[in-house]
Design an enzyme around this catalytic site. Structure first.
Site, PDB file in Angstrom:
ATOM      1  N   CYS A  20       0.864  -1.173   0.000  1.00 13.33           N
ATOM      2  CA  CYS A  20       0.000   0.000   0.000  1.00 13.33           C
ATOM      3  C   CYS A  20       0.906   1.230   0.000  1.00 13.33           C
ATOM      4  O   CYS A  20       2.066   1.149  -0.392  1.00 13.33           O
ATOM      5  CB  CYS A  20      -1.003  -0.024   1.150  1.00 13.33           C
ATOM      6  SG  CYS A  20      -0.310   0.182   2.805  1.00 13.33           S
ATOM      7  N   ASN A  23       2.441   1.454   4.336  1.00 18.17           N
ATOM      8  CA  ASN A  23       2.651   0.186   5.037  1.00 18.17           C
ATOM      9  C   ASN A  23       2.302   0.256   6.518  1.00 18.17           C
ATOM     10  O   ASN A  23       2.935  -0.357   7.358  1.00 18.17           O
ATOM     11  CB  ASN A  23       4.080  -0.323   4.834  1.00 18.17           C
ATOM     12  CG  ASN A  23       4.295  -1.767   5.270  1.00 18.17           C
ATOM     13  OD1 ASN A  23       5.330  -2.091   5.833  1.00 18.17           O
ATOM     14  ND2 ASN A  23       3.341  -2.647   5.026  1.00 18.17           N
ATOM     15  N   CYS A  25      -1.446   0.684   7.256  1.00 21.06           N
ATOM     16  CA  CYS A  25      -2.886   0.436   7.349  1.00 21.06           C
ATOM     17  C   CYS A  25      -3.301  -0.800   6.556  1.00 21.06           C
ATOM     18  O   CYS A  25      -3.462  -1.872   7.123  1.00 21.06           O
ATOM     19  CB  CYS A  25      -3.684   1.656   6.861  1.00 21.06           C
ATOM     20  SG  CYS A  25      -3.453   3.159   7.837  1.00 21.06           S
ATOM     21  N   ARG A  26      -3.464  -0.648   5.250  1.00 14.37           N
ATOM     22  CA  ARG A  26      -4.042  -1.720   4.432  1.00 14.37           C
ATOM     23  C   ARG A  26      -3.126  -2.918   4.233  1.00 14.37           C
ATOM     24  O   ARG A  26      -3.556  -4.068   4.407  1.00 14.37           O
ATOM     25  CB  ARG A  26      -4.475  -1.162   3.072  1.00 14.37           C
ATOM     26  CG  ARG A  26      -5.583  -0.133   3.184  1.00 14.37           C
ATOM     27  CD  ARG A  26      -5.832   0.570   1.876  1.00 14.37           C
ATOM     28  NE  ARG A  26      -4.682   1.433   1.563  1.00 14.37           N
ATOM     29  CZ  ARG A  26      -4.525   2.075   0.407  1.00 14.37           C
ATOM     30  NH1 ARG A  26      -5.428   1.932  -0.552  1.00 14.37           N
ATOM     31  NH2 ARG A  26      -3.475   2.848   0.215  1.00 14.37           N
ATOM     32  N   SER A  27      -1.886  -2.691   3.838  1.00 18.45           N
ATOM     33  CA  SER A  27      -1.017  -3.843   3.556  1.00 18.45           C
ATOM     34  C   SER A  27      -0.693  -4.662   4.804  1.00 18.45           C
ATOM     35  O   SER A  27      -0.654  -5.896   4.723  1.00 18.45           O
ATOM     36  CB  SER A  27       0.253  -3.426   2.807  1.00 18.45           C
ATOM     37  OG  SER A  27       1.002  -2.477   3.500  1.00 18.45           O
ATOM     38  N   ASP A 139      -8.138   3.906   1.253  1.00 16.48           N
ATOM     39  CA  ASP A 139      -7.140   4.165   2.296  1.00 16.48           C
ATOM     40  C   ASP A 139      -7.864   4.783   3.489  1.00 16.48           C
ATOM     41  O   ASP A 139      -8.389   5.889   3.391  1.00 16.48           O
ATOM     42  CB  ASP A 139      -6.074   5.115   1.771  1.00 16.48           C
ATOM     43  CG  ASP A 139      -4.916   5.299   2.745  1.00 16.48           C
ATOM     44  OD1 ASP A 139      -5.035   4.874   3.920  1.00 16.48           O
ATOM     45  OD2 ASP A 139      -3.899   5.866   2.325  1.00 16.48           O
TER      46      ASP A 139
END
Length: 175
Positions: A20, A23, A25-27, A139
């Protein structure tokens, strides 16, 4: 990506990295959730997961507290995560580079040194027919806890779809 041709062995597991922006939040969510799914399936020695960001501004930091909280609410432990930036040299050692939105897809394909490496870059939601049309996982960084929970659900469903496609090929390659 055709997973039918896989023949991993214990010496060289199938290597996946989620990418993401920062690195945090999402990933990390995707990494933690897929690792848990892989471990519970008994394929932990055959599939490895990691994550990274396209940017370097959070390198060394823990995952966002809201990420850790959303993961914990769903039964996952994201407390050990430390952010890092994707290095294009990693392409040679990776089998799949899963991006969370089209901006990372564009960046990673530009960073890829070969056409073969560019073919490793895939949008996470592309693995889930029900979410593929959305293309991007939003995001949640500038939003509230509710969006973190929603994003976690999207990632969990897409990871399950990815795993459902990947696991039979990995199992078939095991002797």
């Amino acid at each position: 990506m055709n997973f039918e041709a896989l023949s991993p062995d214990e010496a060289t597991p199938f290597r996946i990295v989620f990418v993401c922006t920062g690195n945090i939040c999402r990933s990390p969510m995707a990494e933690v959730m897929l690792r848990d799914l892989v471990t519970r399936s008994g394929l932990g020695r055959l599939i490895t997961t990691s994550s990274a960001g396209t940017g370097d501004w959070h390198v060394g930091e823990q995952a966002d507290a809201r990420t850790v909280a959303a993961l914990a609410k769903a039964g996952y432990d994201g407390s050990h995560h430390r952010a890092r930036q994707f290095d294009p040299a990693w392409f040679a050692d990776l089998d799949l580079v899963v991006v969370l939105d089209h901006s990372q897809e564009r960046v990673l394909r530009n960073w890829a040194p070969t056409e073969h490496d560019r073919s490793k870059v895939r949008l996470l939601l592309s693995f889930d027919q029900k979410q593929a049309e959305l293309r991007d996982v939003p995001d949640p960084y500038y939003s509230d806890d509710a969006l973190f929970d929603s994003v976690l659900g999207m990632i969990e469903r897409a990871n399950l779809a990815l795993f459902t496609q990947l696991a039979p090929a990995i199992r078939q390659g095991v002797r």
